[in-house]
Write a protein that holds these residues in place. Structure first.
Motif, PDB file in Angstrom:
ATOM      1  N   MET A   7      -0.694 -29.199 -60.413  1.00 50.28           N
ATOM      2  CA  MET A   7      -0.203 -27.931 -60.619  1.00 50.28           C
ATOM      3  C   MET A   7      -0.910 -26.763 -59.721  1.00 50.28           C
ATOM      4  N   ILE A   8      -0.122 -26.174 -58.989  1.00 48.18           N
ATOM      5  CA  ILE A   8      -0.734 -25.126 -58.434  1.00 48.18           C
ATOM      6  C   ILE A   8      -0.305 -23.642 -58.612  1.00 48.18           C
ATOM      7  N   CYS A   9      -1.140 -22.728 -58.788  1.00 45.24           N
ATOM      8  CA  CYS A   9      -1.013 -21.453 -59.465  1.00 45.24           C
ATOM      9  C   CYS A   9      -1.437 -20.424 -58.410  1.00 45.24           C
ATOM     10  N   ALA A  10      -0.817 -19.191 -58.645  1.00 45.86           N
ATOM     11  CA  ALA A  10      -1.091 -18.153 -57.859  1.00 45.86           C
ATOM     12  C   ALA A  10      -2.733 -17.641 -58.214  1.00 45.86           C
ATOM     13  N   ALA A  11      -3.423 -17.024 -57.366  1.00 42.97           N
ATOM     14  CA  ALA A  11      -4.562 -16.751 -57.696  1.00 42.97           C
ATOM     15  C   ALA A  11      -4.856 -15.867 -58.657  1.00 42.97           C
ATOM     16  N   LEU A  12      -4.102 -14.818 -58.872  1.00 45.03           N
ATOM     17  CA  LEU A  12      -4.103 -13.643 -60.008  1.00 45.03           C
ATOM     18  C   LEU A  12      -3.853 -14.348 -61.186  1.00 45.03           C
ATOM     19  N   ALA A  13      -4.482 -13.956 -62.314  1.00 46.53           N
ATOM     20  CA  ALA A  13      -4.330 -14.354 -63.579  1.00 46.53           C
ATOM     21  C   ALA A  13      -2.879 -13.931 -64.098  1.00 46.53           C
ATOM     22  N   GLY A  14      -2.164 -14.694 -64.799  1.00 43.50           N
ATOM     23  CA  GLY A  14      -0.880 -14.418 -65.202  1.00 43.50           C
ATOM     24  C   GLY A  14       0.255 -14.633 -64.284  1.00 43.50           C
ATOM     25  N   GLU A  15      -0.153 -15.105 -63.083  1.00 44.01           N
ATOM     26  CA  GLU A  15       1.025 -15.495 -62.205  1.00 44.01           C
ATOM     27  C   GLU A  15       1.476 -16.867 -62.393  1.00 44.01           C
ATOM     28  N   ARG A  18       3.426 -23.820 -60.308  1.00 44.27           N
ATOM     29  CA  ARG A  18       4.461 -24.772 -60.212  1.00 44.27           C
ATOM     30  C   ARG A  18       3.809 -26.374 -59.929  1.00 44.27           C
ATOM     31  N   ALA A  19       4.827 -27.366 -60.544  1.00 43.94           N
ATOM     32  CA  ALA A  19       4.283 -28.623 -60.052  1.00 43.94           C
ATOM     33  C   ALA A  19       4.321 -29.125 -58.620  1.00 43.94           C
ATOM     34  N   ALA A  20       3.390 -29.517 -57.915  1.00 42.05           N
ATOM     35  CA  ALA A  20       3.728 -29.839 -56.506  1.00 42.05           C
ATOM     36  C   ALA A  20       3.536 -31.338 -56.212  1.00 42.05           C
ATOM     37  N   LEU A  21       4.237 -31.894 -55.540  1.00 38.35           N
ATOM     38  CA  LEU A  21       4.219 -33.267 -55.263  1.00 38.35           C
ATOM     39  C   LEU A  21       3.289 -33.735 -54.438  1.00 38.35           C
ATOM     40  N   VAL A  22       2.598 -34.775 -54.868  1.00 36.82           N
ATOM     41  CA  VAL A  22       1.490 -35.384 -54.133  1.00 36.82           C
ATOM     42  C   VAL A  22       2.281 -36.634 -53.588  1.00 36.82           C
ATOM     43  N   PRO A  23       2.309 -36.723 -52.007  1.00 39.33           N
ATOM     44  CA  PRO A  23       3.335 -37.724 -51.585  1.00 39.33           C
ATOM     45  C   PRO A  23       2.377 -39.065 -51.609  1.00 39.33           C
ATOM     46  N   GLY A  24       2.997 -40.210 -51.647  1.00 41.05           N
ATOM     47  CA  GLY A  24       2.257 -41.452 -51.415  1.00 41.05           C
ATOM     48  C   GLY A  24       1.998 -42.084 -52.708  1.00 41.05           C
ATOM     49  N   PHE A  25       2.241 -41.489 -53.946  1.00 39.62           N
ATOM     50  CA  PHE A  25       2.113 -42.409 -55.245  1.00 39.62           C
ATOM     51  C   PHE A  25       3.397 -42.787 -55.933  1.00 39.62           C
ATOM     52  N   ALA A  45      -4.263 -34.856 -60.748  1.00 34.59           N
ATOM     53  CA  ALA A  45      -2.923 -35.136 -60.517  1.00 34.59           C
ATOM     54  C   ALA A  45      -2.473 -36.013 -61.587  1.00 34.59           C
ATOM     55  N   VAL A  46      -1.231 -35.869 -62.071  1.00 33.99           N
ATOM     56  CA  VAL A  46      -0.457 -36.698 -63.015  1.00 33.99           C
ATOM     57  C   VAL A  46       0.760 -37.252 -62.773  1.00 33.99           C
ATOM     58  N   CYS A  47       1.189 -38.077 -63.506  1.00 37.90           N
ATOM     59  CA  CYS A  47       2.361 -39.073 -63.182  1.00 37.90           C
ATOM     60  C   CYS A  47       3.488 -38.231 -64.051  1.00 37.90           C
ATOM     61  N   PRO A 172       7.695 -18.685 -58.751  1.00 34.47           N
ATOM     62  CA  PRO A 172       6.814 -19.907 -57.975  1.00 34.47           C
ATOM     63  C   PRO A 172       7.124 -20.779 -56.892  1.00 34.47           C
ATOM     64  N   LEU A 173       8.341 -20.517 -56.251  1.00 36.26           N
ATOM     65  CA  LEU A 173       8.952 -21.758 -55.418  1.00 36.26           C
ATOM     66  C   LEU A 173       8.261 -21.725 -54.197  1.00 36.26           C
ATOM     67  N   PHE A 174       7.684 -20.483 -53.657  1.00 33.67           N
ATOM     68  CA  PHE A 174       6.806 -20.468 -52.456  1.00 33.67           C
ATOM     69  C   PHE A 174       5.488 -20.882 -52.525  1.00 33.67           C
ATOM     70  N   LEU A 175       4.897 -20.908 -53.950  1.00 29.34           N
ATOM     71  CA  LEU A 175       3.406 -21.556 -53.948  1.00 29.34           C
ATOM     72  C   LEU A 175       3.438 -22.777 -53.156  1.00 29.34           C
ATOM     73  N   GLY A 176       2.294 -22.825 -52.809  1.00 33.50           N
ATOM     74  CA  GLY A 176       1.572 -24.121 -51.836  1.00 33.50           C
ATOM     75  C   GLY A 176       2.149 -24.346 -50.613  1.00 33.50           C
ATOM     76  N   THR A 177       2.730 -23.060 -50.115  1.00 40.09           N
ATOM     77  CA  THR A 177       3.600 -23.308 -48.657  1.00 40.09           C
ATOM     78  C   THR A 177       2.345 -22.872 -47.738  1.00 40.09           C
ATOM     79  N   GLU A 178       2.529 -23.638 -46.615  1.00 38.60           N
ATOM     80  CA  GLU A 178       1.315 -23.439 -45.413  1.00 38.60           C
ATOM     81  C   GLU A 178       1.943 -23.540 -44.208  1.00 38.60           C
ATOM     82  N   ALA A 179       1.682 -23.042 -43.218  1.00 40.53           N
ATOM     83  CA  ALA A 179       2.321 -23.077 -41.812  1.00 40.53           C
ATOM     84  C   ALA A 179       1.654 -24.528 -41.265  1.00 40.53           C
ATOM     85  N   PRO A 180       2.370 -25.155 -40.669  1.00 37.44           N
ATOM     86  CA  PRO A 180       2.201 -26.557 -40.027  1.00 37.44           C
ATOM     87  C   PRO A 180       1.103 -26.222 -38.750  1.00 37.44           C
TER      88      PRO A 180
END
Length: 334
Positions: A7-15, A18-25, A45-47, A172-180
């Motif tokens: 689970m990744i969440c926005a920094a501010l409380a209440g934001e 979303r569940a983010a994939l951990v590739p390779g498992f 991580a959870v399955c 929450p869709l954009f959460l966890g997005t970083e520039a490569p």
């Protein structure tokens, strides 16, 4: 199929979170996935049952394409607005473009895993624009390959891209997005061997953008053109009008069986598929030249340049004025 998520969440409380994939498992059973997590001790991580995969079409043997919507990125489409692809060799997989956000890259990963368990060793980015690159962080361990100028272009635009696409796509869709981070820059050309299958990469002069790169699968003759070619979606000029005209003229002589555009398609005949884009650029050049010769000011010229093409393209109102500005500014110096 089961997969590991965190689970990744926005920094501010209440934001939102979303569940983010951990590739390779990935595993066929819940117990198998949990055993992988226990063996590698992935914190937090959870399955769970595998999430949704992007729809893909096999356009040639071992060559898959996802067709993005011909729309501006927004909350409704989640930024799924560009074409993405992957090519499967005997030893590895190469991804070609990764979408506007981490969630798109995750869904592309799931589409790959539905086809093969081979490792993704290469992520190839056809140019700098965010709708093609911001899902790349989902592929850990893969080299990120692009035009020699891509790393610098991303460094210059990273903050603006992340801020604007978070606003357009939303949480929450954009959460966890970083520039490569680009790990391999291509100047001229290079080859990538996937095992029994070679990809030919070519970096072009400034055209649609300053970082255009094409990818040819030699086995099937399939060319991924990125945004050098648009289909349906009005072309977007972020580089050089004259350069783009020159590149497309040179590309007319390429011997390819099919072409995957950056938008539309999924595949076009070649060279016929390039004619509408080249025609549009020619109209921009003609109209801009005429406006300059007539002494029109830029603000007035932009209202006239390219207008005859309005009925031929989707999203014309969103892009043509910017294209006209670039064309006028460039040709003013000729």
């Amino acid at each position: 199929m089961f997969e590991a998520v965190v689970m990744i969440c926005a920094a501010l409380a209440g934001e939102p979170c979303r569940a983010a994939l951990v590739p390779g498992f990935e595993a066929e059973s819940l117990e198998g996935c949990e055993a992988l997590l226990a063996a590698r001790a992935v914190e937090g991580a959870v399955c769970q049952a595998a999430g949704g995969a992007l729809a893909v079409e096999e356009v040639a043997p071992g060559v898959f394409v996802h067709v993005g919507r011909i729309e501006e990125p927004d909350v409704g489409n989640g930024g799924d607005v560009s074409n993405l692809g992957f090519v499967i060799g005997d030893a590895a997989v190469a991804v070609i473009d990764t979408g506007s956000a981490a969630w798109v890259g995750e869904a592309l990963w799931r589409a790959i895993r539905a086809q093969t368990a081979l490792p993704v060793r290469h992520v190839i980015l056809t140019h700098v624009h965010p709708d093609h690159v911001l899902g790349a962080s989902v592929f850990p361990g893969a080299e990120v390959v692009g035009h020699a100028g891509l790393a610098r272009a991303l460094a210059e635009r990273r903050g603006n891209y992340l801020e604007s696409f978070e606003r357009e796509i939303g949480l929450p869709l954009f959460l966890g997005t970083e520039a490569p981070e680009v790990t391999r820059g291509v100047e001229g050309g290079t080859l990538i061997d996937l095992g029994g299958r070679v990809l030919e990469l070519r970096a072009w002069q400034t055209a649609h953008s300053s970082t255009d790169l094409t990818v040819l699968d030699r086995t099937t003759g399939t060319l991924f053109a990125g945004d050098l070619i648009f289909d349906g979606h009005v072309p977007a000029l972020d580089g050089s009008l004259r350069g783009w005209q020159a590149v497309l003229t040179e590309m007319q002589g390429l011997d390819v069986a099919r072409l995957v555009p950056g938008h539309g398609g999924p595949v076009l005949d070649w060279p016929e598929g390039g004619a509408p884009v080249l025609g549009y650029l020619d109209v921009l050049a003609r109209d801009a030249g005429a406006a300059i010769d007539a002494g029109m000011r830029l603000g007035d010229a932009v209202q006239a340049i390219g207008i005859s093409e309005a009925g031929a393209w989707a999203l014309f109102e969103a892009f043509n004025a910017r294209n006209a500005t670039v064309a006028y500014t460039e040709l003013e110096w000729e």
